[in-house]
Scaffold this active site. Structure first.
Site, PDB file in Angstrom:
ATOM      1  CG  ASP A   1       7.099  14.950  -0.408  1.00 36.18           C
ATOM      2  OD1 ASP A   1       7.196  14.455   0.723  1.00 36.18           O
ATOM      3  OD2 ASP A   1       6.348  15.906  -0.682  1.00 36.18           O
TER       4      ASP A   1
ATOM      5  CB  SER B   1       4.569  -0.159   2.986  1.00 32.49           C
ATOM      6  OG  SER B   1       3.656  -0.658   3.946  1.00 32.49           O
TER       7      SER B   1
ATOM      8  CB  CYS C   1     -18.157   0.234  24.799  1.00 34.71           C
ATOM      9  SG  CYS C   1     -18.497  -1.394  25.522  1.00 34.71           S
TER      10      CYS C   1
ATOM     11  CG  HIS D   1      -6.641  -0.251   8.772  1.00 29.09           C
ATOM     12  ND1 HIS D   1      -5.359  -0.187   8.279  1.00 29.09           N
ATOM     13  CD2 HIS D   1      -7.182  -1.390   8.253  1.00 29.09           C
ATOM     14  CE1 HIS D   1      -5.127  -1.245   7.494  1.00 29.09           C
ATOM     15  NE2 HIS D   1      -6.212  -1.977   7.452  1.00 29.09           N
TER      16      HIS D   1
HETATM   17  P1  OAD Z   1       3.557   2.234   6.138  1.00 31.35           P
HETATM   18  O1  OAD Z   1       4.330   2.936   7.198  1.00 31.35           O
HETATM   19  O2  OAD Z   1       3.681   0.766   6.052  1.00 31.35           O
HETATM   20  O3  OAD Z   1       3.954   2.829   4.715  1.00 31.35           O
HETATM   21  C1  OAD Z   1       3.993   4.217   4.477  1.00 31.35           C
HETATM   22  C2  OAD Z   1       4.749   4.455   3.183  1.00 31.35           C
HETATM   23  O4  OAD Z   1       4.686   5.848   2.890  1.00 31.35           O
HETATM   24  C3  OAD Z   1       6.219   4.079   3.256  1.00 31.35           C
HETATM   25  O5  OAD Z   1       6.505   3.154   2.217  1.00 31.35           O
HETATM   26  C4  OAD Z   1       6.968   5.408   3.063  1.00 31.35           C
HETATM   27  O6  OAD Z   1       8.093   5.264   2.220  1.00 31.35           O
HETATM   28  C5  OAD Z   1       5.930   6.271   2.390  1.00 31.35           C
HETATM   29  N1  OAD Z   1       6.016   7.711   2.706  1.00 31.35           N
HETATM   30  C6  OAD Z   1       6.110   8.304   3.919  1.00 31.35           C
HETATM   31  N2  OAD Z   1       6.061   9.643   3.807  1.00 31.35           N
HETATM   32  C7  OAD Z   1       5.948   9.912   2.479  1.00 31.35           C
HETATM   33  C8  OAD Z   1       5.865  11.119   1.695  1.00 31.35           C
HETATM   34  N3  OAD Z   1       5.851  12.321   2.263  1.00 31.35           N
HETATM   35  N4  OAD Z   1       5.775  10.992   0.345  1.00 31.35           N
HETATM   36  C9  OAD Z   1       5.791   9.768  -0.245  1.00 31.35           C
HETATM   37  N5  OAD Z   1       5.844   8.624   0.439  1.00 31.35           N
HETATM   38  C10 OAD Z   1       5.921   8.683   1.777  1.00 31.35           C
HETATM   39  O7  OAD Z   1       2.026   2.706   6.299  1.00 31.35           O
HETATM   40  P2  OAD Z   1       0.705   2.039   5.653  1.00 31.35           P
HETATM   41  O8  OAD Z   1       0.998   1.430   4.345  1.00 31.35           O
HETATM   42  O9  OAD Z   1      -0.365   3.042   5.746  1.00 31.35           O
HETATM   43  O10 OAD Z   1      -2.722  -0.783  10.189  1.00 31.35           O
HETATM   44  O11 OAD Z   1       0.453   0.901   6.703  1.00 31.35           O
HETATM   45  C11 OAD Z   1      -0.653   0.067   6.541  1.00 31.35           C
HETATM   46  C12 OAD Z   1      -1.201  -0.356   7.874  1.00 31.35           C
HETATM   47  O12 OAD Z   1      -0.155  -0.916   8.678  1.00 31.35           O
HETATM   48  C13 OAD Z   1      -1.718   0.777   8.722  1.00 31.35           C
HETATM   49  O13 OAD Z   1      -3.030   1.167   8.374  1.00 31.35           O
HETATM   50  C14 OAD Z   1      -1.687   0.188  10.098  1.00 31.35           C
HETATM   51  C15 OAD Z   1      -0.316  -0.464  10.043  1.00 31.35           C
HETATM   52  O14 OAD Z   1      -0.144  -1.564  10.877  1.00 31.35           O
HETATM   53  C16 OAD Z   1      -3.185  -1.191  11.375  1.00 31.35           C
HETATM   54  O15 OAD Z   1      -2.782  -0.694  12.407  1.00 31.35           O
HETATM   55  C17 OAD Z   1      -4.208  -2.265  11.300  1.00 31.35           C
HETATM   56 ZN    ZN Z   2     -20.434  -0.831  26.658  1.00 29.02          ZN
END
Ligand code: OAD
Ligand code: ZN
Length: 248
Positions: A236, A195, A127, A119
């Site tokens: 965690d 997630s 740009c 991502h």
């Molecule tokens: P999410 O916020 O959807 O999920 C993060 C997960 O990490 C959650 O299920 C939490 O329970 C878990 N979590 C948080 N802290 C933790 C810890 N210390 N130990 C264990 N678990 C923990 O984030 P992503 O799955 O990364 O994309 O989201 C995917 C994409 O959605 C991102 O890359 C971004 C977003 O929209 C774009 O912007 C295109």
């Molecule tokens: Zn340019």
């Protein structure tokens, strides 16, 4: 017990892949997206089309980014980042595929050739028309000096955006190819702190499993793919990886 089992899996790992999400960086003070207080619980994402077509949206996107600057600029790798960097250096991990945009894998010493950023990266801007790179400090100075008007590219006049992938924006081709290669070749696939709801990224754990990898999911909350995983740990990340490293 789960950490002992993870320790045993890690002991046999020869070409593992760590697939990381925002949960890996919460320990470093960067909020995730979907937990209580997460970014998407506070703001609706600005999709790519809106960013391109609407200057007010573009300004709002930059306002939000600068509001986060302290969290991003002040963040240091956490326990999870450090363990993964260690396993990579030790040769047990072949690579890291991340959805994170915070640059913390690099900060923990992971070389670019071992890291796939699905991502993009929010620590600099480009740009969208010509690819010219801009540092955030430069964008911010312009932004603040010109009544929060977003600067355009000095070379071609194109829109400047953080080097991240927004919803509706095409996935980076090379990153996708490398992520598929790593996923198909790995013996252990560790999905950590995601997630697993955003596609196409969420397809990688399934692909790993289909190609014979042992699938491990480590996340505080359950995910839709828990049932196909060989080992699921809801705890965690820092605690789990440290405990597993010690039992290994
Ligand atoms: P999410 O916020 O959807 O999920 C993060 C997960 O990490 C959650 O299920 C939490 O329970 C878990 N979590 C948080 N802290 C933790 C810890 N210390 N130990 C264990 N678990 C923990 O984030 P992503 O799955 O990364 O994309 O989201 C995917 C994409 O959605 C991102 O890359 C971004 C977003 O929209 C774009 O912007 C295109
Ligand atoms: Zn340019």
């Amino acid at each position: 017990a789960a950490c002992t089992e993870l320790g045993a899996i890690l002991a046999g790992m020869r070409r593992g892949v760590a697939f990381t999400g925002a949960g890996l960086s919460t320990e470093s003070g960067i909020p995730d997206f979907r937990s209580p207080g997460g970014l998407w619980t506070r703001n609706k994402p600005i999709d790519y089309g809106a960013f391109l077509s609407d200057r007010a949206m573009r300004r709002e996107a930059w306002r939000r980014r600068f509001a986060m600057e302290e969290a991003f600029a002040g963040a240091a790798p956490g326990r999870g980042h450090r363990r993964l960097a260690q396993w990579l250096a030790g040769g047990q991990l072949a690579g890291i595929v991340t959805q994170n945009i915070d640059g913390l894998h690099q900060a923990s010493g992971v070389p670019d050739e071992r890291l796939v950023e699905l991502h993009g990266n929010t620590t600099y801007a480009t740009c969208l028309d010509c690819g010219e790179r801009y540092e955030l400090d430069w964008v911010r100075q312009r932004f603040e000096a010109h009544a929060l008007a977003v600067p355009d590219c000095l070379d071609c006049g194109g829109p400047i955006k953080t080097a991240t992938i927004s919803f509706g924006q095409p996935m980076p081709r090379t990153a996708m190819v490398r992520a598929h290669e790593l996923t198909r070749a790995c013996d252990v696939f560790l999905a950590i702190g995601s997630s697993l709801v955003v596609w196409p990224a969420a397809g990688f754990p399934v692909e790993a499993k289909r190609h014979g990898a042992t699938l491990v999911i480590i996340n505080r909350e359950p995910t839709e793919f828990d049932e196909i995983a060989d080992l699921v740990i809801h705890a965690d990340i820092g605690d789990v990886l440290d405990a597993a490293a010690e039992t290994k």
